[in-house]
Enzyme design. Structure first.
Site, PDB file in Angstrom:
ATOM      1  N   GLU A 144     -25.781 -78.607 -10.659  1.00 49.31           N
ATOM      2  CA  GLU A 144     -25.552 -79.368 -11.889  1.00 49.31           C
ATOM      3  C   GLU A 144     -24.080 -79.379 -12.303  1.00 49.31           C
ATOM      4  O   GLU A 144     -23.721 -78.893 -13.387  1.00 49.31           O
ATOM      5  CB  GLU A 144     -26.419 -78.838 -13.034  1.00 49.31           C
ATOM      6  CG  GLU A 144     -27.903 -79.071 -12.804  1.00 49.31           C
ATOM      7  CD  GLU A 144     -28.781 -78.461 -13.896  1.00 49.31           C
ATOM      8  OE1 GLU A 144     -28.241 -77.756 -14.754  1.00 49.31           O
ATOM      9  OE2 GLU A 144     -29.991 -78.685 -13.876  1.00 49.31           O
ATOM     10  N   GLU A 315     -35.262 -80.991  -9.754  1.00 47.83           N
ATOM     11  CA  GLU A 315     -35.924 -80.154 -10.764  1.00 47.83           C
ATOM     12  C   GLU A 315     -36.744 -81.078 -11.661  1.00 47.83           C
ATOM     13  O   GLU A 315     -36.184 -81.947 -12.321  1.00 47.83           O
ATOM     14  CB  GLU A 315     -34.906 -79.381 -11.624  1.00 47.83           C
ATOM     15  CG  GLU A 315     -33.983 -78.481 -10.813  1.00 47.83           C
ATOM     16  CD  GLU A 315     -33.036 -77.651 -11.702  1.00 47.83           C
ATOM     17  OE1 GLU A 315     -33.202 -77.677 -12.939  1.00 47.83           O
ATOM     18  OE2 GLU A 315     -32.144 -77.000 -11.137  1.00 47.83           O
TER      19      GLU A 315
END
Ligand SMILES: [Zn+2]
Ligand SMILES: [Zn+2]
Ligand SMILES: [Zn+2]
Lengths: 633, 633, 633
Positions: A144, A315
């Protein structure tokens, strides 16, 4: 392609004795992928230079033995505490001048060359060891990028790198001074080493300075990532992905994506609705436990573009999370619906985050497929349903899209740098347009800003693109279909000046934006045909066709041939009319969908998604709350 | 006096080849004044000590050749980058302890003696060169002192200067400790060098400490400015002005003005309404494209006082600006209306900011009389109308005012230091009273706090003056007209203590404020006669006449002879009644004007201004939206 | 016990010539106690090491001569300016890294060992001199620990002390890493000296780290206070108190209270309502001049527990204060009502703050019993009424309570560390429950979290207790009455992990919290019986009796025998029903009181308090606004 499910797993969080059973249960559930490794640097290298791979060898082997494929993450988002002894100045510094310290994650500055060296070292060590491991079927770089506002740093490392970047880009301070208009307030620089970072200025910094800094900061993420991909490719043929985060525009995902094989993103529909979406209280209340009906779809389309067709959800929210202002429980069925929405948009894989809820540390309130006591949580059984449904369907390909919608990261920086009105936000504008397209049931492709061929798209939109690239301008000029450019498109030069001749300066369309106004939300600009412009309107001189006009007489939509310029931010009513008309001209069939009901086609099926908390009847079918319905095309 | 128009111009922003045509067009438009120079230090002195005046010589000559008069600004608001190498500690420091860096403007600390030296040097060099230039008809010092919150600095330079200031004012720490009441929390100082600045204290600092710091900070601006005026006067006989900014009270404009010949201010009606005015959403919506109907007038009256009769608008908004939360386009006609409102209040000149919209740097979204492509913007033609109208009218003088309204900068500091209630703001209070006077059609003079003669004014008001000066107290005692003092007037000693006997302690009026309450906006204190006190009310013991009483029995307006004390903050209803009655006693004719319609007299004419977005009919005349109407008196 | 009144007095603020008259007037008013000294360090020790006790001797003697008893405060909350020369690093540092400087009060770090040494020295000097003074009848340590957010400091001193604290608690970094779950994001430490403070991390710090820091910080207050009590006890037999501040939970008051003889608190009902209470605008408006009807009572009950039965009000609001967002005047009668509410709850003494309003420094707008001009303020005469009423009543003892309500400071830290939803606050939750009990007319005892015997209480509640202690769990298991545990009780281990088996894991009650949701305030969870869960709800698996159920089918209140678990935050409607039913089962008589009317029993009388701004008729008696009524039991 056969679509697959996976899960994120952290063997280092659990007693080794539990791994075997975990792997067996994953396999029994029908999962294909297990993502591991990305936060485990302190276990991989507990002491500087002393690696410990044994546990990871065994973890991979255990998973592989059960037929699971591993996505192996590089751990560079979580440097161990000892790294700070090696590089005390490796921390990012926030805009207020405060170092962003150790104790959570992402505590590094993209520009710190010393830290980059250690990243290269650990990535190489991993790649050497696991590059040919038969169970390691994909890689993930870092985790991320940009999350927690980590792209922009005001550290000494960033300053030094920015000066170098400026020197390379402009070659002389004279050129830089001219490019930025530094004469304006005696802001000229004599030496590159006099340039500072654009924070803590007395009033706003020169927007050209800020834009240069934004470009630089994005480039730093790109080169940080490339350092890893180049090493991995020397030792492994497995595809490489990165997991992007929702509604983050601080770096150019297309640029990072160019060095990767797969784009993936982390999809938290409830957290994003609560945390990072402009919407009315009523909308947020209605979709509290389902998420916005379009935000996932938008990111799916965006990352399909970033991944040049190959994309995953790395995710997927499985239940309540821990980080939003409010953290509700998803409606039963949503963990299934979200997966199907992704597959309908062409996702290769959907990985739930995470296998078992951790009972400790920062994310102990973040649900998993299993509860902390290893009992299945609701999402576990919904995942099982998806596995069974996938088995019952033929392989799915991606549908051809009706509409092309340009998305340009630099424009997000531009309008953050100079919103001109409190409510002007690039993502918000593009997403507002996207929602209008999706209300009409259209399949959309997101297009990068340097798209050179638009021939596949009967309808193309480019709202808010600060600078239209040469290839895109040429493609627009050559386009035989319908296109709608604006508002606020082609309004800046690359160096963030106002171009003369004035915007939008489109090929074949006589239209000049004389001046603009930003407006508070309670001052709409009514259109003759109904609806309003909101937030932003432009006053245009034109000899073109006026398709929409404001009640005060100024043109709102101007056209010449298929090319149109939209001179403001339309509200829903106006947008629906404008898009419907454009689709009509483009020969596209549309279907105005009821609130919360959405559709998306694969190459063989049409899927319906009911995001409402109540059942919806549509086209003779009753789709239950949180339900998915599909028919073969 | 013949009223004139002008414009702000930045020759350094444009190719020299363009200057001639620009000057010709300015002259053709009928402009008199061209303000130049104030941001051009880096062009005047590109290298420390090496001046480059050639370009400026030619620019002035070009303008002069076309009959234009130059206002020449000193460039001290924008020190070049190299200045920081000479004085690394010249930057101001904000209340959070962060240096306020290079990259925009006003990046200096008023207290830095080294920077002051360089300011004196550049000003002297300019004055020597241009002091006798026939085209330089006025000077401007610096630019918008205090803008961007630059008066209060917490730098080492400020600290050292503040200690000196304290030593001069108090002579001994014992005297200072007693004056501030430092015994209160063991805050005594033994040496002046122990005194700190009143930021980053654990809880609120001693308000006497804060007030001393505020006085010091204002004095620093005064001496900074005086340094420049003293030099200029040695070389030039042209009048000197400074351009103040709207609703800024961080330094005492009367004190700075005492060293200047002309007061001028920068009038941005739309930006100020959006950015810095307490008003209901309805009011802000109604006047979004016109500005508040009274805010310009208030500043006109204020700066006429600061300039002792001589005042200008140095920057007049011509179209949308770039810096407010929302930046709408003015209604057609407003650029004309604003100029006439200024002339009706006695302005000598109105200069539009700026000639041509700059296509680069911070203000590229700020309109000019010309668009960036040199096409006239709407304000260009409105200015032309004003020029023609001025030619058709006789010379105008300033009308004698009916009402004197005291304005005291130190009171603004006092109530910022100790608001006691979240909504108590000095400017807001005074402006609220001013709006009441203007609703009644009155001509108002703003009076400085040391006014010693009130005999010209049938009605005098002094709301919220923290400490009534000796001259003003004497003038009030001698006043034969009506006066209304309070609320919260004479409530503090000069050293910010509560006086004993208790306030207001007015000559000839028996009234004692026993205690006060600050109140949330949803808790009004109803008056027997209608309307309410809001935000603030005082409970007074008195044997005077009670003219207004609250429903709970406490007196709200108390009088003895012509002197009255107002024991609270009246709402509009109560204020209109109180002012109407006072005007009746004072023999002043009033006319309750409808919303958005305002009037103001010159010595020969009565002007009507319609700030409404719709036409208004009044006294048999229909005044269009954004219209001006005048009749000879 | 005979209840008494007192006042706070600062002889150093007034000319010595005034002391005699002040003391005479205090005695004439009927006051018993005079609190002095706590801000006078600079007068006690004007130069380091040179004490000046003469003035204090005389002040005490003057008061004593008039029969007044002195509460002598240690002055450690206001170290003189010279202290910073001795200990430049003694200042606390805020979470943003800024030192919290000299110039107000509480400018010290609890962890600074050098400053502690000077505190010990001044306390010993005072105790030696006044420990046997016949007029010094009580001591106070410091002043309002934690006020102005002073418990948590991020200074080098705090860091060093925290590392030591960690080393003592965990003995090894391995143990610490396991306890905190540092493996989660590679946050492991190799040496205690690598541990940082949990501020300025990139995203949230490990909550276990934060909780350890919160425990440490509380322990620092405890040991700072103990240093003083141990010294005082060596020289004096007088009881020692500290004056706690309202709604402050930053340290464990039970722990500090264990070293003291008396708990006291500073009661500012209007300031607290305005400043630190969640309530609707309507509620804040209705009780603006009276204060919340329950907040004082809650603190009375809390400090009776902290003081193990002995408690005072050390500072009672007498009129408007200076520090809240709005500062209204109390309704006439409130200064009397507040005193009686305290006495009805068992207060030994109520001291008004302060004798005379100071005309200077920070609190010059804070009312006293006298105005700055020494004229009695309204509270003066209300205090006189209370003195007379006390004289007419027999001695009062404390009533036996019907209900025990657990209050746990560590839970306040826990849910600040991890609110999980924006509206979850421990104090808010407990106070919400307390208000429900008080609406039913119940007498409540607050119980510390390690209470080992519940047999005295027919009804016990423990909402939001993060970790139920072993003694309390045992006491609950042995309890024969009714108890309601939850929501969010026993949800964490002592080291802030999620326990497995999952919460609440209560003895004899089969109930497992599967997952929780935090909800925005506009999304209630309706209960079948009426009312809703708000803010927080838990989904529970259970085989127990379901007494309340949500409309979505999940259990909301579960019981087995007398033990109940409450699976959410009930709104008022639901809470009233739940509490009424529980009281029914417990055999407690309840009386649903009207808004603003409250009751409380002493051992011999029942008192009624009317907090409304209007009279209330109840049980045949009309109680005026701000009135108190009592009957013998
Ligand atoms: Zn294998
Ligand atoms: Zn000339
Ligand atoms: Zn004695």
């Amino acid at each position: 392609m056969k679509r697959t499910l996976g899960v994120c797993y952290y063997p280092e969080h659990w007693p080794e004795a539990q791994w075997e059973e975990d792997a067996a249960r994953m396999a029994a559930l029908g999962l294909t992928w297990v993502r591991i490794g990305e936060f485990a640097w302190a276990r991989m290298e507990p002491v500087p230079g002393r690696y410990d791979w044994d546990w990871l060898d065994r973890a991979i082997e255990t998973l592989g033995r059960h037929g699971l494929k591993v996505v192996l993450g590089t751990p560079t988002a979580t440097p161990p505490r000892w790294m700070l002894d090696r590089h005390p100045d490796m921390l990012a510094v926030d805009a207020q001048g405060r170092p962003r310290g150790f104790g959570s994650r992402r505590h590094y500055d993209f520009s710190h060359r010393g830290y980059r060296g250690d990243c290269a070292r650990i990535v190489q060590a991993m790649a050497e060891r696991y590059g040919r491991n038969p169970h390691v079927a994909a890689w993930q770089t870092d985790n991320e990028y940009a999350c927690h506002d980590t792209v922009l740093s005001y550290s000494p490392a960033a300053l030094a790198a920015f000066r170098d970047w400026c020197a390379q880009r402009y070659q002389s301070t004279d050129a830089l001074n001219r490019a930025w208009g530094n004469v304006f307030w005696s802001m000229d620089y004599d030496r590159f080493d006099d340039i500072g970072l654009p924070n803590l200025t007395v009033t706003e910094a020169n927007p050209a300075h800020v834009m240069a800094f934004r470009r630089f900061a994005s480039d730093e993420v790109v080169s940080f990532n490339r350092l890893q991909t180049e090493i991995i490719r020397r030792f492994s043929d497995a595809p490489i992905a990165h997991n992007y985060m929702g509604r983050i525009t601080d770096f150019d995902h297309f640029d990072v994506g160019a060095d990767l094989d797969i784009a993936s993103w982390d999809s938290y529909p409830l957290g994003f609705l609560s945390d990072r979406l402009e919407a009315s209280p009523e909308h947020k209340r209605r979709f509290l436990r389902q998420g916005d009906p379009d935000l996932q779809a938008f990111h799916h389309d965006l990352y399909r573009a970033v991944g040049r067709g190959r994309w995953w959800i790395m995710e997927q929210q499985p239940g309540p999370v821990n980080w939003a202002p409010y953290n509700p429980d998803p409606l039963p069925g949503m963990a299934r619906l979200w997966a199907w929405e992704a597959f309908a948009h062409g996702a290769e894989a959907v990985c739930y985050f995470r296998w078992r809820q951790a009972p400790f540390a920062q994310e102990q309130m973040h649900a998993g497929l299993l509860r902390p006591d290893s009992v299945p949580a609701p999402a576990h059984d919904e995942a099982m349903t998806v596995v069974q449904e996938l088995a019952g369907l033929p392989d799915q390909g991606t549908a051809k899209a009706d509409v092309g919608l340009v998305f340009d990261y630099a424009s997000a920086w531009a309008w953050q740098t100079q919103p001109q009105g409190r409510d002007f936000d690039y993502f918000r504008l593009v997403f507002h347009i996207y929602k209008g397209l999706r209300r009409l049931g259209l399949n959309v492709d997101i297009l990068p800003p340097d798209t050179a061929d638009l021939s596949a798209y009967p309808l193309v939109l480019a709202p808010g693109v600060a600078t239209l690239s040469e290839p895109l301008l040429a493609a627009l000029a050559a386009h035989r279909g319908q296109s709608i450019i604006g508002p606020r498109s082609n309004a800046k030069t690359v160096e963030f000046a106002t171009p003369v001749p004035l915007p939008p300066n489109l090929p074949g369309l006589d239209a000049t934006v004389m001046r603009v106004e930003s407006l508070p939300p309670d001052v709409p600009v009514p259109l003759v045909g109904g609806g309003n412009l909101l937030h932003w309107r432009e006053k245009v001189e034109t000899s073109g066709d006026v398709l929409e006009r404001a009640e005060d007489g100024f043109a709102a939509l101007i056209g010449a041939g298929g090319l149109h310029y939209l001179a403001g931010w339309p509200d829903e009513t106006a947008l629906d009319r404008i898009l419907t008309a454009a689709c009509g001209r483009a020969g596209l069939q549309v279907e105005m969908l009821p609130e919360g009901l959405r559709r998306r086609d694969s190459d063989t099926h049409r899927f319906w998604f009911n995001y409402n908390p109540v059942a919806v009847e549509w086209a003779g079918v009753t789709i239950p709350a949180a339900g998915v319905h599909w028919v073969a095309l």
